[in-house]
Design a protein around this motif. Structure first.
Motif, short mmCIF file in Angstrom:
data_model
loop_
_atom_site.label_atom_id
_atom_site.label_comp_id
_atom_site.label_asym_id
_atom_site.label_seq_id
_atom_site.Cartn_x
_atom_site.Cartn_y
_atom_site.Cartn_z
N MET A 1 0.86 -1.16 0.00
CA MET A 1 0.00 0.00 0.00
C MET A 1 0.91 1.23 0.00
O MET A 1 1.81 1.33 0.82
CB MET A 1 -0.89 -0.04 1.24
CG MET A 1 -1.93 1.04 1.25
SD MET A 1 -3.09 0.96 2.66
CE MET A 1 -3.82 -0.64 2.48
N THR A 5 -2.41 6.11 -0.23
CA THR A 5 -3.51 5.24 0.17
C THR A 5 -3.56 5.06 1.67
O THR A 5 -4.63 5.18 2.29
CB THR A 5 -3.40 3.87 -0.54
OG1 THR A 5 -3.40 4.09 -1.95
CG2 THR A 5 -4.54 2.95 -0.16
N THR A 6 -2.42 4.81 2.26
CA THR A 6 -2.37 4.68 3.72
C THR A 6 -2.86 5.94 4.41
O THR A 6 -3.66 5.88 5.34
CB THR A 6 -0.93 4.36 4.18
OG1 THR A 6 -0.52 3.13 3.56
CG2 THR A 6 -0.84 4.22 5.69
N GLN A 10 -6.28 6.36 6.63
CA GLN A 10 -6.15 6.75 8.04
C GLN A 10 -7.00 7.98 8.34
O GLN A 10 -7.66 8.05 9.38
CB GLN A 10 -4.69 7.02 8.40
CG GLN A 10 -4.48 7.39 9.86
CD GLN A 10 -4.94 6.30 10.81
OE1 GLN A 10 -4.63 5.14 10.61
NE2 GLN A 10 -5.70 6.66 11.82
N PRO A 60 -6.11 1.15 7.17
CA PRO A 60 -4.77 1.03 6.61
C PRO A 60 -3.95 0.06 7.44
O PRO A 60 -4.15 -0.09 8.64
CB PRO A 60 -4.22 2.45 6.73
CG PRO A 60 -5.00 3.06 7.85
CD PRO A 60 -6.37 2.43 7.79
N LYS A 61 -3.02 -0.59 6.79
CA LYS A 61 -2.08 -1.44 7.49
C LYS A 61 -0.99 -0.54 8.07
O LYS A 61 -0.44 0.29 7.39
CB LYS A 61 -1.46 -2.46 6.54
CG LYS A 61 -2.44 -3.48 6.04
CD LYS A 61 -1.75 -4.46 5.13
CE LYS A 61 -2.76 -5.46 4.60
NZ LYS A 61 -2.15 -6.39 3.66
N VAL A 62 -0.72 -0.73 9.33
CA VAL A 62 0.31 0.05 10.00
C VAL A 62 1.54 -0.82 10.13
O VAL A 62 1.46 -1.95 10.64
CB VAL A 62 -0.17 0.55 11.38
CG1 VAL A 62 0.92 1.33 12.07
CG2 VAL A 62 -1.45 1.37 11.23
#
Length: 63
Positions: A1, A5-6, A10, A60-62
């Motif tokens: 990502m 996008t992140t 968020q 979002p992936k953190v």
């Protein structure tokens, strides 16, 4: 990502949380502000091909 996008996901997540809090506290003005912000963020995401599925269940992936 990618970073865009992140970041947009968020911001959508944060705005959704703020909107829920505004509704819970009965702050009608803040509800209007947050709804407008959420609409703008979703439009920007869609314009850039980011699938937010109406903002639900997308986080979002953190790292």
């Amino acid at each position: 990502m990618d970073a865009f996008t992140t970041g947009i996901l968020q911001r959508i997540h944060t705005t959704e949380s703020d909107l829920r809090r505004a509704r819970e506290t009965g702050d009608d003005f803040l509800v209007d502000v947050e709804e407008g912000e959420l609409d703008d963020l979703r439009r920007i995401a869609a314009d850039h091909g980011v699938d937010v599925r109406d903002g639900r269940n997308v986080r979002p992936k953190v790292a």
